[in-house]
Design an enzyme around this catalytic site. Structure first.
Site, short mmCIF file in Angstrom:
data_model
loop_
_atom_site.label_atom_id
_atom_site.label_comp_id
_atom_site.label_asym_id
_atom_site.label_seq_id
_atom_site.Cartn_x
_atom_site.Cartn_y
_atom_site.Cartn_z
N HIS A 43 -13.92 -7.73 1.57
CA HIS A 43 -14.60 -9.22 1.64
C HIS A 43 -16.22 -8.99 1.15
CE1 HIS A 43 -11.84 -11.23 4.57
NE2 HIS A 43 -11.17 -10.36 4.02
N VAL A 45 -17.57 -11.46 -2.89
CA VAL A 45 -18.75 -12.74 -2.59
C VAL A 45 -19.76 -11.96 -3.01
CG1 VAL A 45 -19.82 -14.15 -0.88
CG2 VAL A 45 -17.24 -13.44 -0.72
N ASP A 67 -22.63 -6.21 -2.65
CA ASP A 67 -24.15 -6.22 -2.48
C ASP A 67 -24.50 -6.20 -0.85
OD1 ASP A 67 -23.08 -8.57 -1.51
OD2 ASP A 67 -25.15 -9.70 -2.32
N SER A 98 -23.54 -7.99 1.24
CA SER A 98 -23.89 -9.23 1.63
C SER A 98 -23.03 -9.71 3.04
CB SER A 98 -23.71 -10.59 0.89
OG SER A 98 -22.52 -10.36 0.02
N HIS A 143 -2.35 -4.07 3.31
CA HIS A 143 -1.89 -4.83 4.59
C HIS A 143 -0.85 -3.82 5.20
CE1 HIS A 143 -3.25 -9.10 3.49
NE2 HIS A 143 -4.37 -8.33 3.86
N ASP A 184 0.04 3.30 2.83
CA ASP A 184 1.16 3.52 2.24
C ASP A 184 2.06 2.31 1.53
OD1 ASP A 184 3.01 2.72 4.22
OD2 ASP A 184 3.49 4.53 4.77
C1 HEM Z 1 -4.57 -11.44 -1.42
C2 HEM Z 1 -5.42 -11.93 -0.60
C3 HEM Z 1 -5.56 -11.67 0.74
C4 HEM Z 1 -5.34 -12.58 2.07
C5 HEM Z 1 -5.30 -13.96 1.99
C6 HEM Z 1 -5.73 -11.49 3.17
C7 HEM Z 1 -5.83 -12.21 4.38
C8 HEM Z 1 -5.88 -11.43 5.53
C9 HEM Z 1 -5.92 -12.03 6.82
C10 HEM Z 1 -5.93 -13.29 7.32
C11 HEM Z 1 -6.16 -10.80 7.71
C12 HEM Z 1 -6.08 -10.92 9.47
C13 HEM Z 1 -7.59 -11.33 9.91
C14 HEM Z 1 -7.55 -11.73 11.22
O1 HEM Z 1 -6.59 -12.47 11.70
O2 HEM Z 1 -8.17 -10.94 12.08
C15 HEM Z 1 -6.31 -9.73 6.96
C16 HEM Z 1 -6.41 -8.45 7.39
C17 HEM Z 1 -6.58 -7.16 6.54
N1 HEM Z 1 -6.69 -7.33 5.24
FE1 HEM Z 1 -6.52 -8.71 4.19
N2 HEM Z 1 -6.19 -10.43 2.82
C18 HEM Z 1 -5.98 -10.32 1.37
C19 HEM Z 1 -6.16 -9.22 0.48
C20 HEM Z 1 -6.66 -8.11 1.26
C21 HEM Z 1 -7.27 -6.98 0.51
C22 HEM Z 1 -7.49 -7.00 -1.16
C23 HEM Z 1 -7.78 -5.97 1.17
C24 HEM Z 1 -8.07 -4.69 0.74
C25 HEM Z 1 -8.09 -4.04 -0.37
C26 HEM Z 1 -7.32 -6.29 2.47
C27 HEM Z 1 -7.19 -5.48 3.67
C28 HEM Z 1 -7.27 -5.93 4.82
C29 HEM Z 1 -7.02 -4.97 5.88
C30 HEM Z 1 -7.08 -3.40 5.97
C31 HEM Z 1 -6.89 -5.98 6.95
C32 HEM Z 1 -6.76 -5.33 8.50
C33 HEM Z 1 -8.04 -5.52 9.03
C34 HEM Z 1 -8.29 -4.86 10.43
O3 HEM Z 1 -7.16 -4.33 11.04
O4 HEM Z 1 -9.46 -4.85 10.94
N3 HEM Z 1 -6.76 -7.79 2.34
N4 HEM Z 1 -6.25 -9.84 5.57
#
Ligand code: HEM
Ligand SMILES: *[C@@H]1O[C@H](CO)[C@@H](O)[C@H](O)[C@H]1NC(C)=O
Ligand SMILES: *[C@@H]1O[C@H](CO)[C@@H](O)[C@H](O)[C@H]1NC(C)=O
Length: 344
Positions: free
Chosen positions: A70, A74, A78, A80, A199, A270
């Site tokens: 995140h 964006v 940086d 941000s 995820h 994993d």
């Molecule tokens: C491909 C597009 C992606 C979408 C649409 C997406 C969407 C989301 C959404 C909706 C959540 C849950 C937010 C919430 O409701 O609190 C989430 C959580 C998360 N995302 Fe993604 N994500 C994407 C890519 C990524 C990428 C590239 C990474 C890291 C390399 C990532 C890492 C995570 C992690 C680790 C969580 C859990 C965060 C936590 O437990 O605090 N996501 N993501």
């Protein structure tokens, strides 16, 4: 006035704003060991704090991993995303709906304070964030996901909710929209699939996938839909595990007894994401969408079949993510605190 604040104020007269030559890197290119002669031991300080934070709550690791995405998507990496709302900037990235659930800001601020004590005004929050995300990935994967972090980033001065909303993919996007979104940052379909594997850890709010609870059974396993409906009925907008493996055992046993046997270490980074995806046991529409195109689905199979391959490729993709540059001509600084731009 806290002593730390006095130091911070004094700093402002010494530390200027630098017009970044390119990539917001202070000396042109990002470099592994950038702080060797400038703040010896900085990576050790970060590591110590991340180890400690994850020992206290392993879920902080997922929060740090999400932050690198995140932040870097964006305005480049940086820092941000770390800026709080202020009178001058009431709607920073943090306040964008797509940034729901971001956390671990306190851990980064604590690391920054420790680093400032050792070498004031030298290490950017942007670099600390990338170091910390790398460390979190290594810990959650038991060392299988690891890479050297090139550093020398500057902290940006701009943070806009509208910009975050436009650049960060929303979970309701279609596969083509996800592909286009990643292509804008020069990421391939394969890298989209690789990075989505993050995820395998963490949580999401029910509001982030509510629409999917009505999807047909070829998109979401009925037993898993029942599990999510049950979880989501308990509270206003509760958070549930991204990975069924991390769900509490009693709930898994009740709704999906076949999966109860698969449950292993919680928050393990994993390739289970790909196995779950093929079983239609993932939370976000964007996860399921990866099965809707030949190329992306092929990669889902590839990483479901080979966890070691994913470990390596995920590390490479995180490294690439960490190099996303600030927009050309952006100004940067070394923030005194990660949540506010320096006073001037
Ligand atoms: C491909 C597009 C992606 C979408 C649409 C997406 C969407 C989301 C959404 C909706 C959540 C849950 C937010 C919430 O409701 O609190 C989430 C959580 C998360 N995302 Fe993604 N994500 C994407 C890519 C990524 C990428 C590239 C990474 C890291 C390399 C990532 C890492 C995570 C992690 C680790 C969580 C859990 C965060 C936590 O437990 O605090 N996501 N993501
Ligand atoms: C993507 O690659 C093009 C061509 O090399 C380059 O001009 C552009 O700055 C890159 N975009 C990003 C976000 O890195
Ligand atoms: C899995 O990927 C690793 C790393 O690229 C490779 O060395 C190994 O041969 C692959 N294993 C299988 C079974 O294909």
């Amino acid at each position: 006035m806290r002593p730390g604040l006095m130091v911070a104020v004094a700093c402002c007269f010494l530390v200027g704003v630098v017009a970044a030559p390119s990539a917001a890197a202070r000396d042109g290119e990002l470099k592994v060991g950038y702080y060797d002669g400038k703040c010896r031991g900085v990576e050790g300080i970060v590591r110590l704090h991340v180890v400690r934070a994850l020992a206290q709550d392993r879920r902080t690791g997922a929060a740090l991993l999400r932050l690198i995405f995140h932040d870097c998507f964006v305005r480049g990496c940086d820092g941000s995303v770390l800026l709080d709302a202020s009178d001058e900037n009431p709607r920073p990235e943090k306040s964008a709906p797509v940034n729901i659930g971001l956390s671990a800001f306190d851990v980064l601020e604590e690391i920054k304070a420790a680093v400032e004590k050792r070498c004031p005004g030298v290490v950017s929050c942007a670099d600390i964030l990338v170091y910390a995300a790398r460390d979190a990935g290594r810990i959650l994967s038991d060392g299988r996901v690891d890479f050297d972090v090139p550093a020398g980033r500057l902290d940006g001065l701009v943070s806009s909710a509208d910009e975050a909303q436009a650049e960060i993919p929303d979970p309701t996007l279609t596969l083509q929209q996800l592909i286009d979104n990643f292509a804008r940052k020069n990421f391939t379909v394969e890298e989209l699939v690789i990075l989505s594997g993050a995820h395998s850890v963490g949580d999401g709010h029910c509001s982030s996938f509510a629409a999917r609870l009505a999807a047909p059974p070829d998109q979401i396993a009925p037993a898993y839909r029942d599990l999510l409906n049950y979880k989501c009925s308990r509270g206003a907008d509760p958070e549930v595990a991204n990975n069924v493996r991390d769900e509490d055992l009693a709930t898994v046993a009740r709704f999906m007894p076949a999966f109860a046997g698969r449950v292993r270490a919680v928050s393990r980074l994993d390739n289970t994401y790909y196995l779950n995806n093929l079983d239609k046991v993932v939370n976000f529409n964007s996860d399921w969408q990866l099965l809707t195109g030949d190329e992306a689905r092929g990669h889902v199979h590839e990483y479901a079949d080979n966890g070691t391959l994913w470990d390596h490729d995920f590390a490479d993709s995180l490294l690439k993510l960490s190099k996303l540059p600030m927009p050309a001509g952006s100004k940067g600084e070394i923030r005194n605190e990660c949540s506010v731009v320096n006073r001037r």
